[in-house]
Design a protein around this motif. Structure first.
Motif, short mmCIF file in Angstrom:
data_model
loop_
_atom_site.label_atom_id
_atom_site.label_comp_id
_atom_site.label_asym_id
_atom_site.label_seq_id
_atom_site.Cartn_x
_atom_site.Cartn_y
_atom_site.Cartn_z
N LYS A 42 31.26 37.45 40.18
CA LYS A 42 30.10 38.26 39.81
C LYS A 42 28.93 38.03 40.77
O LYS A 42 28.29 38.97 41.21
CB LYS A 42 29.68 37.93 38.38
CG LYS A 42 28.51 38.76 37.88
CD LYS A 42 28.18 38.41 36.43
CE LYS A 42 26.99 39.25 35.94
NZ LYS A 42 26.65 38.93 34.54
N GLU A 43 28.65 36.77 41.10
CA GLU A 43 27.51 36.46 41.97
C GLU A 43 27.65 37.11 43.33
O GLU A 43 26.66 37.61 43.90
CB GLU A 43 27.37 34.94 42.13
CG GLU A 43 26.70 34.26 40.97
CD GLU A 43 26.34 32.83 41.31
OE1 GLU A 43 26.34 32.46 42.51
OE2 GLU A 43 26.04 32.07 40.37
N PHE A 44 28.84 37.10 43.89
CA PHE A 44 29.04 37.65 45.23
C PHE A 44 29.41 39.13 45.20
O PHE A 44 29.77 39.71 46.23
CB PHE A 44 30.08 36.84 45.98
CG PHE A 44 29.53 35.52 46.48
CD1 PHE A 44 28.81 35.47 47.66
CD2 PHE A 44 29.68 34.37 45.74
CE1 PHE A 44 28.28 34.28 48.12
CE2 PHE A 44 29.16 33.16 46.19
CZ PHE A 44 28.44 33.12 47.37
N GLY A 45 29.33 39.76 44.03
CA GLY A 45 29.47 41.21 43.93
C GLY A 45 30.85 41.73 44.22
O GLY A 45 30.99 42.84 44.76
N LEU A 46 31.90 40.99 43.87
CA LEU A 46 33.26 41.49 44.13
C LEU A 46 33.51 42.75 43.34
O LEU A 46 32.92 42.99 42.29
CB LEU A 46 34.29 40.41 43.77
CG LEU A 46 34.71 39.54 44.96
CD1 LEU A 46 33.58 38.63 45.39
CD2 LEU A 46 35.94 38.71 44.61
N VAL A 47 34.42 43.56 43.86
CA VAL A 47 34.73 44.85 43.25
C VAL A 47 36.23 45.04 43.19
O VAL A 47 37.00 44.32 43.82
CB VAL A 47 34.08 46.02 44.04
CG1 VAL A 47 32.56 45.94 43.98
CG2 VAL A 47 34.56 46.03 45.50
N GLY A 48 36.65 46.05 42.41
CA GLY A 48 38.05 46.45 42.38
C GLY A 48 38.95 45.45 41.68
O GLY A 48 38.49 44.61 40.89
N PRO A 49 40.25 45.49 41.96
CA PRO A 49 41.20 44.58 41.33
C PRO A 49 40.84 43.11 41.51
O PRO A 49 41.09 42.30 40.62
CB PRO A 49 42.53 44.92 42.02
CG PRO A 49 42.38 46.34 42.43
CD PRO A 49 40.94 46.50 42.81
N ALA A 50 40.26 42.76 42.66
CA ALA A 50 39.88 41.36 42.89
C ALA A 50 38.86 40.89 41.86
O ALA A 50 38.91 39.75 41.39
CB ALA A 50 39.32 41.20 44.30
N ALA A 51 37.91 41.76 41.51
CA ALA A 51 36.90 41.39 40.50
C ALA A 51 37.49 41.45 39.10
O ALA A 51 37.23 40.57 38.26
CB ALA A 51 35.70 42.33 40.61
N ARG A 52 38.28 42.48 38.83
CA ARG A 52 38.81 42.64 37.48
C ARG A 52 39.87 41.60 37.13
O ARG A 52 40.14 41.34 35.96
CB ARG A 52 39.35 44.07 37.30
CG ARG A 52 38.23 45.11 37.36
CD ARG A 52 38.70 46.50 36.94
NE ARG A 52 39.54 47.14 37.93
CZ ARG A 52 39.09 47.89 38.94
NH1 ARG A 52 37.79 48.07 39.11
NH2 ARG A 52 39.93 48.47 39.79
#
Length: 502
Positions: free
Chosen positions: A349-359
């Motif tokens: 969350k802090e580094f703003g990950l997106v997509g499958p990597a974040a989910r």
């Protein structure tokens, strides 16, 4: 219709405060940051804050007084900004004071130190005047050693340098350096005729041709204040979801190969080929190049082809349903992937990950729920999520997304609206406008951010690929893993070099 972003002018001395204030609002998230040359001259620093509740965003624009080359970094409070600020330094020569790791991001030692390629005063030809050598982060202590890998690799992957600091065979730190194939796409997008820009836009990362073409189309349609026909939106969505299916299946095959699970490598490669074949039926190209365009698609879908596509989708869904348990339910696969490359929910969350990597690390953000593109937004869409944050969780999310996307494609084919698929475009874009296209590409949130000048020419075109968010996540996730497990960690993120190096 998509809401265009609001633009709010703020003093550069107040920009940091205003960004932090905006990000505290419900539904707000960091979008991107860049700079541009103003119509009357001089530079402006700009930050895009997205509003996931309203499906729009705000551009905070801070004009810089003449001679000003510095501004206060927001990275200490917003870690997701750290690469964007470094890119601004490379491309425009603006320094973020207080940045915790101020090094060149995209331009290497062969670039002259005073050459900033996105400024109008940048010379066409540069003379050799090498800049200061890049300083990799040093990890010191008894037994610590470095392993430099790349940028030239033994396989066919793109160029990138990985500097491992290791204690024995365990990774203590990984620093990733890219920029080896910086192609000047953003600058070129301001030079080509705007109606032809879609071909260049979709080349930003060739495995995301539909995603980039769609984000470009959404941004241009915002500028024009026009919306494509429902049939166009449905066909674009089918193309986008087929691209997601093909790429996820390819990654599941790649993960199988990296852990030596030959049956999975062979099977998922074939399934990826089938998904590419469905894309070819729809668009005429296996990678679906040249299909999505502003206010239309390049060709319609006849009834016979639609039925063949529907049958092919059903057949692929059946085979995927058989293949996924063979991979994700195999005890050897589970043992090999579980725990590898784990990334905590807080750091994602802090580094703003997106997509499958974040989910896969517990995130729920999916641009398909928030922003207009294709038939989206769909607030009822349930994103595939996991909480493990490891390579296995990322594989599970991909598997779930493949199944959901095939179901979505079948439903769209069954209820395809009638209507035209192309609309004539005007010769010029409106003057003095800003537009942002946000698309949930297969890697995650993809942004195309367009600004026109006083004569309707594109004066700034900025692309934020999902990989720009996620490379730092890979560097963090690799810590504490064996060097031998890095290929597995790397493939589980499956990031784009070219999308980062624009």
């Amino acid at each position: 219709m998509t809401l265009p972003p609001g633009v709010r002018s703020v003093p550069v001395g107040s920009l940091r405060t205003e960004v932090l204030k905006s990000l505290r609002q419900p539904g707000a998230r960091w979008g991107h940051a860049t700079a541009r040359e103003q119509y009357g001259g001089g530079l402006a620093l700009e930050v895009l804050v997205l509003d996931t509740r309203r499906g729009t965003g705000t551009v905070l624009s801070a004009p810089l007084p003449p001679g000003t080359q510095e501004y206060s970094s927001v990275t200490p409070e917003v870690p997701a900004a750290h690469w964007a600020e470094r890119a601004i330094g490379d491309l425009f020569g603006l320094r973020a004071t207080g940045h915790p790791r101020w090094e060149s991001l995209l331009l290497h030692e062969a670039w002259p130190a005073d050459h900033y390629p996105l400024r109008s005063d940048a010379p066409e030809e540069t003379k050799p005047a090498p800049r200061e050598a890049y300083q990799f982060l040093r990890v010191e202590g008894e037994g610590v050693h470095q392993i430099p890998v790349g940028p030239i690799h033994a396989g066919i992957i793109e160029p990138g340098h990985f500097r491992f600091s290791c204690l024995g065979g365990v990774i203590a730190n990984l620093e990733i350096r890219l920029g080896y194939q910086h192609r000047g796409i953003e600058k070129r997008m301001t030079e080509v005729p705007w109606a032809q820009g879609r071909f260049l836009a979709e080349s930003a990362s060739s495995d995301t041709a539909v995603g980039n073409a769609l984000a470009h189309s959404v941004a241009i349609e915002q500028l024009l204040g026009a919306e494509p026909a429902p049939r166009v939106q449905a066909l674009r969505t089918i193309a986008l979801e087929l691209e997601r299916v093909a790429c996820h299946l390819g990654d599941l095959g790649g993960l199988s190969g990296d852990i030596g699970f030959s049956p999975g490598a062979a099977l998922f490669s074939r399934l990826r080929g089938a998904a590419l074949g469905l894309g070819e039926k729809l668009t005429g190209s296996r990678l679906q190049r040249g299909y999505a365009r502003p206010l239309g698609v390049s060709r319609d879908l006849g009834d016979a082809t639609r039925m063949a596509l529907r049958e092919g989708t059903e057949e692929l869904a059946r085979k995927v349903g058989q293949a996924l348990p063979m991979l994700l339910g195999n005890p050897g696969v589970v043992e090999r992937m579980e725990g590898a490359g784990r990334l905590s929910a807080n750091l994602a969350k802090e580094f703003g990950l997106v997509g499958p990597a974040a989910r896969a690390s517990g995130g729920h953000y999916d641009a398909r729920r928030c922003f207009a593109h294709g038939v989206y937004p769909d607030p009822e869409l349930t994103p595939a999520t996991r909480t493990g944050g490891d390579a296995y969780a990322r594989a599970e999310v991909r598997g779930d997304e493949v199944t959901a996307s095939l179901t979505r494609v079948a439903g769209l084919l069954d209820s395809l609206p009638v209507g035209k698929v192309q609309t004539a475009l005007p010769e010029r874009l409106p003057a003095g406008r800003v537009a942002v296209g946000v698309v949930e590409a297969w890697r995650g949130e993809l942004i195309h951010w367009v600004t026109t000048d006083g004569e309707g020419r594109i004066s700034r075109y900025c692309i934020k690929d999902p990989s720009f968010n996620n490379w730092t996540g890979l560097a963090i996730a690799a810590r504490g893993n064996l060097v031998a497990d890095f290929p597995l960690c790397n493939k589980s993120f499956s990031l784009s070099y070219s999308g980062n190096d624009l």
